[in-house]
Scaffold this motif. Structure first.
Motif, PDB file in Angstrom:
ATOM      1  N   GLY A  38       0.817  -1.204   0.000  1.00  7.11           N
ATOM      2  CA  GLY A  38       0.000   0.000   0.000  1.00  7.11           C
ATOM      3  C   GLY A  38       0.848   1.250   0.000  1.00  7.11           C
ATOM      4  O   GLY A  38       0.581   2.204  -0.758  1.00  7.11           O
ATOM      5  N   MET A  39       1.863   1.295   0.831  1.00  5.17           N
ATOM      6  CA  MET A  39       2.740   2.466   0.894  1.00  5.17           C
ATOM      7  C   MET A  39       3.516   2.649  -0.407  1.00  5.17           C
ATOM      8  O   MET A  39       3.618   3.766  -0.931  1.00  5.17           O
ATOM      9  N   ILE A  40       4.060   1.552  -0.944  1.00 13.32           N
ATOM     10  CA  ILE A  40       4.803   1.640  -2.197  1.00 13.32           C
ATOM     11  C   ILE A  40       3.900   2.127  -3.327  1.00 13.32           C
ATOM     12  O   ILE A  40       4.260   3.020  -4.103  1.00 13.32           O
ATOM     13  N   THR A  41       2.706   1.546  -3.413  1.00 15.12           N
ATOM     14  CA  THR A  41       1.750   1.921  -4.455  1.00 15.12           C
ATOM     15  C   THR A  41       1.370   3.391  -4.348  1.00 15.12           C
ATOM     16  O   THR A  41       1.287   4.106  -5.355  1.00 15.12           O
ATOM     17  N   ALA A  42       1.130   3.859  -3.133  1.00 14.58           N
ATOM     18  CA  ALA A  42       0.709   5.246  -2.934  1.00 14.58           C
ATOM     19  C   ALA A  42       1.778   6.222  -3.411  1.00 14.58           C
ATOM     20  O   ALA A  42       1.472   7.213  -4.095  1.00 14.58           O
ATOM     21  N   PHE A  43       3.021   5.951  -3.084  1.00 12.23           N
ATOM     22  CA  PHE A  43       4.104   6.844  -3.520  1.00 12.23           C
ATOM     23  C   PHE A  43       4.240   6.836  -5.045  1.00 12.23           C
ATOM     24  O   PHE A  43       4.361   7.895  -5.672  1.00 12.23           O
ATOM     25  N   VAL A  44       4.218   5.652  -5.638  1.00 12.84           N
ATOM     26  CA  VAL A  44       4.371   5.556  -7.092  1.00 12.84           C
ATOM     27  C   VAL A  44       3.181   6.195  -7.808  1.00 12.84           C
ATOM     28  O   VAL A  44       3.355   6.950  -8.779  1.00 12.84           O
ATOM     29  N   ALA A  45       1.965   5.938  -7.331  1.00 10.79           N
ATOM     30  CA  ALA A  45       0.768   6.494  -7.971  1.00 10.79           C
ATOM     31  C   ALA A  45       0.768   8.017  -7.901  1.00 10.79           C
ATOM     32  O   ALA A  45       0.431   8.691  -8.892  1.00 10.79           O
TER      33      ALA A  45
END
Length: 402
Positions: free
Chosen positions: A115-122
């Motif tokens: 979730g954290m990785i996805t949020a930063f990339v998105a």
């Protein structure tokens, strides 16, 4: 981002924690517990169990706001990207495959890192597409809210399409989902490392050293460790709700209740009380009494900068040593089964000593352990505080004679 996490921890998580405490009070009968879980269970499921949802949206919102693009759309796109990567199926307790439904653990502990990785990339992708002006521009007469919606449309479609392609690629090539890949290769090893006593003591050592030089050790170190400790907390909570043995000792509540919860950073409540009631110099007594009120609620800036502890080489040894000794002692006591580890309930850091220990462990033994911790800190600090007090007393006597 730190402000968002503080808001999440102080306002939202305690609501779910209160429900968990009420549902699992030790004197309830089994039938009463089942009834309470039926009526109060949603309070916890809608807060602590889906903590990753709030984290993902918060990261997307905060990062978009930092880049001066529409923050609300950044948060929404981050959350949608996360859900695209999330499998909508799970195995039931009987081993049956349930499709078209989300498992809460994907929205809680198990999904935290992806979730954290996805949020930063998105959020970065959304900002990139907006920065390239790949947007739909509406005529001047269109209401601002409508214009902003259309402006975010193309960046949103492009960002979500990238995550959809990633999901298709992982499923087609590896016959799995990115949640399980990240959990197995990144989250599980990091969580395993963060749950160990040695890395925890190292992290705590740096907290104390940073504070000694006037830097906020909690904010600096916790920005790295909080994702790990929060994940451990949620795993304990899931086990506690299921009536299973708690898998971890070191969690976010362990670090807050049994370190910060003893008077603030450095466990200084014992220091404040010692200065106020056991020292002879006027300066020591006044500082101790001034810091006593805030110290009871784990606010210790008055003692940090009033004594001072910051840049005071005389008390560097107890400042670093006491938290390390107490944390190691607490870990060993809980590992031996003498005191139960924290259940995963998030206790606000301003709750006073003993009360927070009982709430965190759902046992009076948690509060009793804090009393023992208090006296350990007292014994470590006392000789050094006597040196400081003698110095203050001598200076006060000289001033009186002049």
């Amino acid at each position: 981002m730190n402000k968002f996490m503080e808001l999440l921890g102080e306002k939202l998580m305690p609501f779910g924690s209160i429900a968990v405490v009420l549902m699992n009070l030790p004197f309830w009968s089994d039938s009463t517990k089942e009834t309470l879980q039926l009526y109060l269970g949603n309070a916890q499921s809608a807060t602590m169990s889906i903590m990753t949802v709030f984290v993902v949206f918060g990261i997307g919102y905060a990062l978009s706001n930092y880049y001066k693009v529409e923050a609300i759309y950044g948060g929404a796109i981050a959350l949608a990207s996360f859900l695209i990567l999330t499998p909508f199926f799970f195995n039931s307790e009987k081993g049956e495959l349930i499709t078209g439904a989300l498992s809460l653990d994907r929205l809680g502990a198990k999904g935290m890192f992806i979730g954290m990785i996805t949020a930063f990339v998105a959020a970065e992708l959304y900002r990139f597409f907006v920065g390239r002006n790949w947007t739909i521009k509406m005529p001047p007469g269109v209401p601002p809210a409508v214009a902003k919606s259309f402006a975010a449309l193309i960046p949103a479609i492009l960002t979500l399409s990238i995550f959809l392609l990633i999901n298709i690629f992982v499923q087609a090539l590896f016959n799995t989902n990115l949640h399980d890949v990240i959990y197995t290769t990144i989250q599980k090893p990091l969580v395993g490392l963060g749950s160990g006593i040695v890395p925890t003591l190292i992290a705590l050592f740096f907290v104390q050293v940073l504070w000694f030089f006037g830097l906020h050790g909690q904010i600096i170190v916790n920005s790295v460790m909080d994702p790990i400790w929060n994940t451990l907390m949620l795993e304990n909570l899931d086990a506690y709700k299921a009536g299973l043995p708690l898998p971890h000792i070191i969690t976010k509540p362990f670090m807050e209740v049994f370190t910060v919860g003893l008077g603030g950073s450095g466990m200084t409540l014992a220091v404040v009380i010692t200065l106020a009631f056991f020292m002879k110099s006027k300066q020591s007594k006044e500082i101790g009494r001034l810091a006593l009120g805030p110290g009871l609620f784990n606010v210790n800036e008055p003692i940090l900068f009033g004594m001072p502890i910051v840049l005071n080489a005389t008390i560097l040894i107890p400042w670093i040593l006491a938290p390390l000794v107490v944390t190691l002692f607490n870990y060993l006591v809980m590992a031996a089964g003498i005191v139960p580890p924290p259940t995963g309930v998030a206790v606000p850091w301003t709750v006073p000593i003993i009360i927070n220990g009982i709430l965190a462990t759902n046992s009076w033994l948690g509060g009793a352990l804090q009393v023992v911790d208090f006296f350990i800190v007292f014994l470590i600090w006392y000789p050094f505080l006597k040196l400081v007090d003698r110095s203050n007393l001598a200076r006060e006597n000289e001033a009186t004679q002049e």
